[in-house]
Design a protein around this motif. Structure first.
Motif, PDB file in Angstrom:
ATOM      1  N   UNK A 122       0.872  -1.173   0.000  1.00 19.08           N
ATOM      2  CA  UNK A 122       0.000   0.000   0.000  1.00 19.08           C
ATOM      3  C   UNK A 122       0.909   1.224   0.000  1.00 19.08           C
ATOM      4  N   UNK A 123       0.657   2.156  -0.884  1.00 25.76           N
ATOM      5  CA  UNK A 123       1.490   3.364  -0.991  1.00 25.76           C
ATOM      6  C   UNK A 123       0.660   4.576  -0.604  1.00 25.76           C
ATOM      7  N   UNK A 124       1.217   5.393   0.289  1.00 24.39           N
ATOM      8  CA  UNK A 124       0.505   6.604   0.671  1.00 24.39           C
ATOM      9  C   UNK A 124       0.910   7.107   2.032  1.00 24.39           C
ATOM     10  N   UNK A 125       0.175   8.108   2.494  1.00 24.44           N
ATOM     11  CA  UNK A 125       0.436   8.800   3.751  1.00 24.44           C
ATOM     12  C   UNK A 125      -0.764   8.575   4.665  1.00 24.44           C
ATOM     13  N   UNK A 126      -0.525   8.004   5.852  1.00 23.32           N
ATOM     14  CA  UNK A 126      -1.663   7.703   6.729  1.00 23.32           C
ATOM     15  C   UNK A 126      -2.333   8.946   7.295  1.00 23.32           C
ATOM     16  N   UNK A 131      -6.337   6.697   2.506  1.00 22.82           N
ATOM     17  CA  UNK A 131      -5.111   5.979   2.148  1.00 22.82           C
ATOM     18  C   UNK A 131      -5.259   4.487   2.392  1.00 22.82           C
ATOM     19  N   UNK A 132      -5.914   4.118   3.488  1.00 25.53           N
ATOM     20  CA  UNK A 132      -6.053   2.714   3.867  1.00 25.53           C
ATOM     21  C   UNK A 132      -7.454   2.204   3.562  1.00 25.53           C
ATOM     22  N   UNK A 133      -7.586   0.919   3.277  1.00 23.15           N
ATOM     23  CA  UNK A 133      -8.923   0.345   3.065  1.00 23.15           C
ATOM     24  C   UNK A 133      -9.727   0.342   4.362  1.00 23.15           C
ATOM     25  N   UNK A 134     -11.032   0.401   4.228  1.00 24.95           N
ATOM     26  CA  UNK A 134     -11.921   0.477   5.386  1.00 24.95           C
ATOM     27  C   UNK A 134     -12.113  -0.900   6.022  1.00 24.95           C
ATOM     28  N   UNK A 135     -12.011  -0.959   7.359  1.00 22.52           N
ATOM     29  CA  UNK A 135     -12.279  -2.180   8.127  1.00 22.52           C
ATOM     30  C   UNK A 135     -11.538  -3.385   7.561  1.00 22.52           C
ATOM     31  N   UNK A 152      -1.192  14.188  14.054  1.00 16.28           N
ATOM     32  CA  UNK A 152      -1.267  12.847  14.608  1.00 16.28           C
ATOM     33  C   UNK A 152      -2.705  12.358  14.731  1.00 16.28           C
ATOM     34  N   UNK A 153      -3.608  13.241  15.107  1.00 17.76           N
ATOM     35  CA  UNK A 153      -4.997  12.803  15.300  1.00 17.76           C
ATOM     36  C   UNK A 153      -5.605  12.347  13.982  1.00 17.76           C
ATOM     37  N   UNK A 154      -5.304  13.035  12.896  1.00 16.99           N
ATOM     38  CA  UNK A 154      -5.834  12.627  11.598  1.00 16.99           C
ATOM     39  C   UNK A 154      -5.290  11.256  11.204  1.00 16.99           C
ATOM     40  N   UNK A 155      -4.003  11.030  11.472  1.00 13.33           N
ATOM     41  CA  UNK A 155      -3.402   9.733  11.160  1.00 13.33           C
ATOM     42  C   UNK A 155      -4.049   8.620  11.976  1.00 13.33           C
ATOM     43  N   UNK A 156      -4.296   8.874  13.257  1.00 13.59           N
ATOM     44  CA  UNK A 156      -4.931   7.863  14.101  1.00 13.59           C
ATOM     45  C   UNK A 156      -6.376   7.613  13.680  1.00 13.59           C
ATOM     46  N   UNK A 157      -7.066   8.644  13.220  1.00 19.27           N
ATOM     47  CA  UNK A 157      -8.437   8.459  12.737  1.00 19.27           C
ATOM     48  C   UNK A 157      -8.449   7.560  11.506  1.00 19.27           C
TER      49      UNK A 157
END
Length: 258
Positions: A122-126, A131-135, A152-157
């Motif tokens: 997977x390529x991208x910025x968390x 960027x990431x697939x859901x569930x 950081x909060x956006x990345x954790x979300x």
């Protein structure tokens, strides 16, 4: 301001007075006392190899063996290895996925910002939504990465959204730490306390499903700042925990079942 009860203030005052009296004990006697009661008086400290303005290693101790912070990180992951299972996402490479998940891992994914990286699935910025697939993931291993992301909060979300219900985030962040002098220095934004990581995780995952802990003490922090490696120190001393000197802050956080 923190309000102390009269009894607590009295106890604190009495303890300080006892420590002051113990500090005045002559050195030959004082050195026989437990260290928590007696310390060398001003001017009697022997700095030895630490009496320098440059650390012994400028590479966190990698050039001398296993860095002290890595010892704490690996102890944390070892204790939580039962959660490294199913589909697992790790950042940069999948070393810890393979090491701590083993045959429990059904699929291993690696997130990287560089599309040419050979391990990237997977390529991208968390920190970027979507960027990431859901569930998708039973476990996400996020070691020593969050402090390199300003939001950081956006990345954790984004990570919380990518966990399956019941999935686990295993995260570690630096507390007391040198700042990288190399490639990551320009994006090294944060060092976190236990309270900070707990509140960040609570903002995206249920607090009751999160366990935050610290690793380190004044000895461990001093050795890590100097760049000593695990091979040069006593693990028994590293295993003593003092929340006032967190070298590593770690958490296991689960997404609630729905």
């Amino acid at each position: 301001m923190i309000a102390f009860s009269p009894l607590r203030r009295l106890g604190r005052f009495a303890r300080l007075q006892l420590l002051r009296l113990a500090a005045q004990t002559p050195a030959p006697i004082g050195r026989l006392m437990p260290r928590r009661f007696w310390t060398p008086p001003p001017g009697a400290i022997d700095f030895g190899d630490f009496g320098r303005t440059e650390p012994i290693s400028v590479d966190f101790g990698f050039d001398r063996g296993l860095p002290i912070d890595r010892y704490f990180i690996e102890r944390f992951l070892e204790r939580n290895s039962s959660n490294v299972r199913g589909r697992v996402l790790e950042i940069g490479d999948n070393e810890y996925t393979v090491r701590f998940g083993g045959t429990q891992v059904e699929k291993s994914d690696v997130l990287h910002v560089d599309a040419t990286h050979p391990s990237a699935t997977i390529v991208g910025d968390i920190a970027v939504p979507g960027t990431l697939p859901d569930r998708a993931f039973d476990c996400i291993i996020l070691t020593q990465t969050l402090h390199l992301i300003f939001d950081m909060r956006q990345a954790l979300a984004e990570i919380a959204r990518a966990l399956k219900p019941g999935g686990t985030l295993l995260v570690t962040v630096p507390g007391i730490s040198p700042i990288d002098r190399g490639a990551w220095g320009h994006t090294w934004y944060w060092s976190l306390t236990e309270n900070a990581l707990e509140r960040l995780l609570a903002s995206v995952l249920a607090k009751e499903n999160t366990e935050v802990e610290t690793f380190g003490n004044v000895f461990a922090a001093t050795c890590f700042l100097q760049g000593l490696s695990l091979q040069e120190v006593s693990p028994e001393k590293l295993d003593v925990r003092d929340k006032s000197f967190p070298v590593i802050v770690a958490a296991a956080a689960k997404r609630p079942l729905e």
